[in-house]
Design a protein around this motif. Sequence first.
Motif, PDB file in Angstrom:
ATOM      1  N   ALA A   9      22.114  32.067  60.241  1.00  0.00           N
ATOM      2  CA  ALA A   9      23.141  30.786  60.551  1.00  0.00           C
ATOM      3  C   ALA A   9      24.363  31.233  60.644  1.00  0.00           C
ATOM      4  O   ALA A   9      24.987  30.893  61.624  1.00  0.00           O
ATOM      5  N   GLN A  10      25.045  31.966  59.807  1.00  0.00           N
ATOM      6  CA  GLN A  10      26.247  32.193  59.652  1.00  0.00           C
ATOM      7  C   GLN A  10      26.662  33.378  60.877  1.00  0.00           C
ATOM      8  O   GLN A  10      27.782  32.904  61.119  1.00  0.00           O
ATOM      9  N   SER A  26      26.533  31.811  69.669  1.00  0.00           N
ATOM     10  CA  SER A  26      27.468  30.441  69.849  1.00  0.00           C
ATOM     11  C   SER A  26      28.867  32.172  69.867  1.00  0.00           C
ATOM     12  O   SER A  26      30.081  31.511  70.558  1.00  0.00           O
ATOM     13  N   GLU A  71      26.173  32.478  63.572  1.00  0.00           N
ATOM     14  CA  GLU A  71      25.857  32.070  64.635  1.00  0.00           C
ATOM     15  C   GLU A  71      25.693  32.426  65.726  1.00  0.00           C
ATOM     16  O   GLU A  71      27.014  32.901  66.999  1.00  0.00           O
ATOM     17  N   CYS A 123      25.144  38.686  60.837  1.00  0.00           N
ATOM     18  CA  CYS A 123      24.508  39.843  61.856  1.00  0.00           C
ATOM     19  C   CYS A 123      23.778  40.705  60.708  1.00  0.00           C
ATOM     20  O   CYS A 123      22.468  40.840  61.036  1.00  0.00           O
ATOM     21  N   SER A 161      31.264  36.735  61.080  1.00  0.00           N
ATOM     22  CA  SER A 161      29.939  36.774  61.867  1.00  0.00           C
ATOM     23  C   SER A 161      29.285  37.639  62.107  1.00  0.00           C
ATOM     24  O   SER A 161      27.824  37.880  61.423  1.00  0.00           O
TER      25      SER A 161
END
Length: 242
Positions: free
Chosen positions: A190-191, A196, A193, A150, A146
């Motif tokens: 989106a990848q 979250s 996240e 980013c 993630s």
Amino acid sequence: MHLLEERARQADPDRTLCARFLPVGIRPAVWSLILFHDELVRALAPARSAAVAGPIAGFVRLQWWREVLDGQRPPDHELAPAIMHAIEGGVFQQATLLRLIDARETELIPNTDKAAWQSMMRHGAGGVQRAVGEALGIKDEALLASLEACGAAYGAGAMLRHWPKLQQSGRFLCPEGEDGLKEAGQIFLAQAEVFSFPKETHVAFLPSILAQRDLARGSQQAGQPRGLGDRMAVMKAGFFGG
């Protein structure tokens, strides 16, 4: 301000701003990482000014760093001892920094393949952010992936910020043009996240704040300095986690 931090700020003000919210004990290593990445990027400069000798010179400089990281060459560059110390101490993984070199080597080879560009973004800008996660002690592979996304999103946003200028730079840009770059950046976000990830790791994801803002604006921001609003958004997220 620490001299190493000031040098990192001059080379890469965005990532250095984000690094100010990391734990004090790992900041010097991350400043060295930022400067190391800047050295790799600067190794490409001859390739953008000469058709034959330039790429060869770039490959030579990048291979020098590869041999240093592999322990095949003495670390006789001012940054090399700090980088090697961080690898030996487990702050950064050697494989992650080697992939940074792979990404910059990709830029030396004329290419129009989208998959190659995506891999370059994940290993390059994404690899920088993965290394930050490693410095924080993150071991979870999904979380590190993630962070790669980013970093890649931040890199895509940075390309959009400078898109008109980059058209003449000789850099390996998104093969699908400005619109494709913007779409790819949103996919990277989106990848990642970004809404979250665990709160205790939020400081590693701060470049996503700049990515969101840069991707929303597109290339109309070209030539303009980073605004106060961007910096304040990073500071708010750094202090309060969102």
